[in-house]
Design a protein around this motif. Structure first.
Motif, short mmCIF file in Angstrom:
data_model
loop_
_atom_site.label_atom_id
_atom_site.label_comp_id
_atom_site.label_asym_id
_atom_site.label_seq_id
_atom_site.Cartn_x
_atom_site.Cartn_y
_atom_site.Cartn_z
N THR A 98 0.81 -1.22 0.00
CA THR A 98 0.00 0.00 0.00
C THR A 98 0.85 1.27 0.00
O THR A 98 0.31 2.37 0.04
CB THR A 98 -0.94 0.02 1.22
N GLY A 99 2.15 1.13 -0.04
CA GLY A 99 3.03 2.30 -0.13
C GLY A 99 3.21 3.04 1.18
O GLY A 99 3.61 4.20 1.20
N LYS A 100 2.90 2.38 2.31
CA LYS A 100 3.04 3.07 3.60
C LYS A 100 4.44 2.88 4.21
O LYS A 100 4.75 3.50 5.22
CB LYS A 100 1.99 2.54 4.58
N ALA A 101 5.23 2.03 3.59
CA ALA A 101 6.57 1.78 4.13
C ALA A 101 7.42 3.05 4.02
O ALA A 101 7.37 3.76 3.03
CB ALA A 101 7.24 0.64 3.39
N LYS A 102 8.18 3.32 5.06
CA LYS A 102 9.07 4.50 5.06
C LYS A 102 10.42 4.14 4.45
O LYS A 102 11.11 5.00 3.92
CB LYS A 102 9.27 4.98 6.50
N ALA A 103 10.82 2.90 4.60
CA ALA A 103 12.12 2.48 4.08
C ALA A 103 12.10 0.99 3.85
O ALA A 103 11.30 0.26 4.44
CB ALA A 103 13.23 2.84 5.07
N ILE A 104 12.93 0.55 2.93
CA ILE A 104 13.10 -0.89 2.69
C ILE A 104 14.58 -1.19 2.69
O ILE A 104 15.39 -0.44 2.14
CB ILE A 104 12.42 -1.32 1.37
N LYS A 105 14.91 -2.28 3.39
CA LYS A 105 16.32 -2.66 3.43
C LYS A 105 16.74 -3.20 2.07
O LYS A 105 15.92 -3.83 1.37
CB LYS A 105 16.54 -3.72 4.52
N VAL A 106 17.99 -2.98 1.73
CA VAL A 106 18.51 -3.48 0.44
C VAL A 106 18.40 -5.00 0.42
O VAL A 106 18.06 -5.59 -0.62
CB VAL A 106 19.97 -3.02 0.23
N SER A 107 18.65 -5.64 1.56
CA SER A 107 18.57 -7.10 1.64
C SER A 107 17.15 -7.58 1.37
O SER A 107 16.94 -8.62 0.72
CB SER A 107 19.06 -7.58 3.00
N THR A 108 16.17 -6.83 1.83
CA THR A 108 14.76 -7.21 1.59
C THR A 108 14.43 -7.09 0.11
O THR A 108 13.76 -7.98 -0.46
CB THR A 108 13.82 -6.30 2.41
N LEU A 109 14.90 -6.01 -0.51
CA LEU A 109 14.67 -5.81 -1.95
C LEU A 109 15.35 -6.92 -2.76
O LEU A 109 14.77 -7.46 -3.71
CB LEU A 109 15.19 -4.43 -2.37
N ALA A 110 16.57 -7.27 -2.34
CA ALA A 110 17.31 -8.33 -3.04
C ALA A 110 16.56 -9.66 -2.92
O ALA A 110 16.42 -10.41 -3.92
CB ALA A 110 18.71 -8.46 -2.46
N LYS A 111 16.03 -9.94 -1.75
CA LYS A 111 15.29 -11.18 -1.51
C LYS A 111 14.01 -11.21 -2.36
O LYS A 111 13.64 -12.25 -2.93
CB LYS A 111 14.95 -11.30 -0.03
N LEU A 112 13.36 -10.06 -2.41
CA LEU A 112 12.11 -9.93 -3.18
C LEU A 112 12.37 -10.22 -4.66
O LEU A 112 11.63 -10.97 -5.31
CB LEU A 112 11.55 -8.51 -2.99
N CYS A 113 13.45 -9.63 -5.17
CA CYS A 113 13.80 -9.84 -6.59
C CYS A 113 14.20 -11.29 -6.83
O CYS A 113 13.93 -11.85 -7.90
CB CYS A 113 14.95 -8.91 -7.00
N ASP A 114 14.85 -11.89 -5.86
CA ASP A 114 15.29 -13.28 -5.98
C ASP A 114 14.08 -14.22 -6.06
O ASP A 114 14.02 -15.10 -6.92
CB ASP A 114 16.17 -13.64 -4.78
N ILE A 115 13.11 -13.99 -5.19
CA ILE A 115 11.92 -14.86 -5.12
C ILE A 115 11.05 -14.67 -6.36
O ILE A 115 10.52 -15.65 -6.93
CB ILE A 115 11.13 -14.60 -3.82
N LEU A 116 10.89 -13.41 -6.77
CA LEU A 116 10.02 -13.13 -7.93
C LEU A 116 10.77 -13.22 -9.25
O LEU A 116 10.16 -13.05 -10.32
CB LEU A 116 9.41 -11.73 -7.78
N ASP A 117 12.09 -13.48 -9.17
CA ASP A 117 12.94 -13.63 -10.35
C ASP A 117 12.75 -12.44 -11.30
O ASP A 117 12.31 -12.57 -12.46
CB ASP A 117 12.60 -14.95 -11.09
N CYS A 118 13.07 -11.25 -10.75
CA CYS A 118 12.88 -10.05 -11.54
C CYS A 118 13.94 -9.01 -11.14
O CYS A 118 14.76 -9.26 -10.27
CB CYS A 118 11.48 -9.48 -11.31
N GLN A 119 13.91 -7.88 -11.83
CA GLN A 119 14.79 -6.76 -11.52
C GLN A 119 14.03 -5.75 -10.64
O GLN A 119 12.80 -5.70 -10.70
CB GLN A 119 15.26 -6.08 -12.81
N PRO A 120 14.78 -4.94 -9.87
CA PRO A 120 14.09 -3.92 -9.05
C PRO A 120 13.18 -3.01 -9.88
O PRO A 120 12.10 -2.63 -9.42
CB PRO A 120 15.24 -3.13 -8.42
N ALA A 121 13.60 -2.71 -11.10
CA ALA A 121 12.81 -1.81 -11.95
C ALA A 121 11.45 -2.43 -12.31
O ALA A 121 10.50 -1.72 -12.63
CB ALA A 121 13.57 -1.48 -13.22
#
Lengths: 75, 160
Positions: A43-66
């Motif tokens: 919902t876009g309420k997050a104030k910050a995201i850890k780089v490790s969380t973003l990396a994990k998200l991309c790994d699981i969804l097999d995608c790029q941050p963009a």
């Protein structure tokens, strides 16, 4: 500092979840974060995201941050 | 030390301060009840009732401030130290302390000018005023620090 920014980052997780045929619950389990935090992220309420969380998200969804991040300017 | 224990100790401190304040005011009220004691202090005897009637209401300010302090220590005991409510309560205590200092200063200066109040009592009251101003400064600093800590905590909780 937040008041200077005239836009926000949104997470387009739904598109990638549909492509990978994965549910939000499944994603949160694989990520190791609660559904509440997933909801905050979605919902876009997050104030910050850890780089490790973003990396994990991309790994699981097999995608790029963009693929999941989008900058939306306030009207 | 657990938060509940810290909260309990702080509540005991607040209750102690309340009891001390009420006891102090009751001691100053004693000559009002037992006028015979004033015979030993003829210079004070004339203006004591007027001074006491002006001084006594300041106890209300102290009790209202202690009520705010009670809410703060309750939040600390519930492991909710860094919240906006605590910051606002400290701001309120700061205002009450400044009100108290201003009120006591005014009452004592008026008594000094009108009744030629005893210098010792006047100086004691000025010390009380300074203590109140010191409490106001400390409360303001605490309000600012708690606000910053609350903002950091909120940001931390919304960091995924």
């Amino acid at each position: 500092m937040d008041e200077d920014v005239k836009g926000r980052i949104i997470f387009n997780i739904d598109v990638m979840l549909a492509k990978r045929k994965m549910s939000l619950t499944e994603l949160s389990e694989k990520m190791g974060i609660t559904m509440a935090n997933m909801s905050i992220l979605k919902t876009g309420k997050a104030k910050a995201i850890k780089v490790s969380t973003l990396a994990k998200l991309c790994d699981i969804l097999d995608c790029q941050p963009a693929d999941i991040l989008e900058y939306q300017k306030d009207e | 030390m657990e938060h509940s224990k810290i909260g309990f100790l702080l509540k005991a401190v607040v209750v102690g301060c309340g009891v001390l304040a009420i006891a102090a005011y009751l001691i100053t009220a004693y000559p009002f009840i037992n006028r015979e004691i004033l015979i030993f202090y003829p210079t004070i005897h004339q203006y004591y009732p007027y001074w006491f009637c002006c001084f006594a209401p300041s106890l209300i300010i102290i009790l209202v401030a202690l009520r705010s302090a009670w809410v703060i220590v309750g939040n600390i005991g519930n492991d909710n130290s860094f919240c906006i409510e605590n910051s606002k309560r400290f701001d309120r205590i700061k205002l009450l302390a400044l009100m108290y200092a201003g009120y006591i200063f005014l009452v004592e200066v008026m008594c000094f000018l009108i009744f030629a109040h005893k210098p010792f009592l006047f100086i004691s009251s000025m010390v009380l005023t300074l203590v109140a101003v010191g409490i106001a400064i400390v409360c303001k600093v605490l309000a600012i620090l708690i606000k910053k800590a609350t903002d950091l905590q909120d940001e931390q909780s919304l960091t995924i």
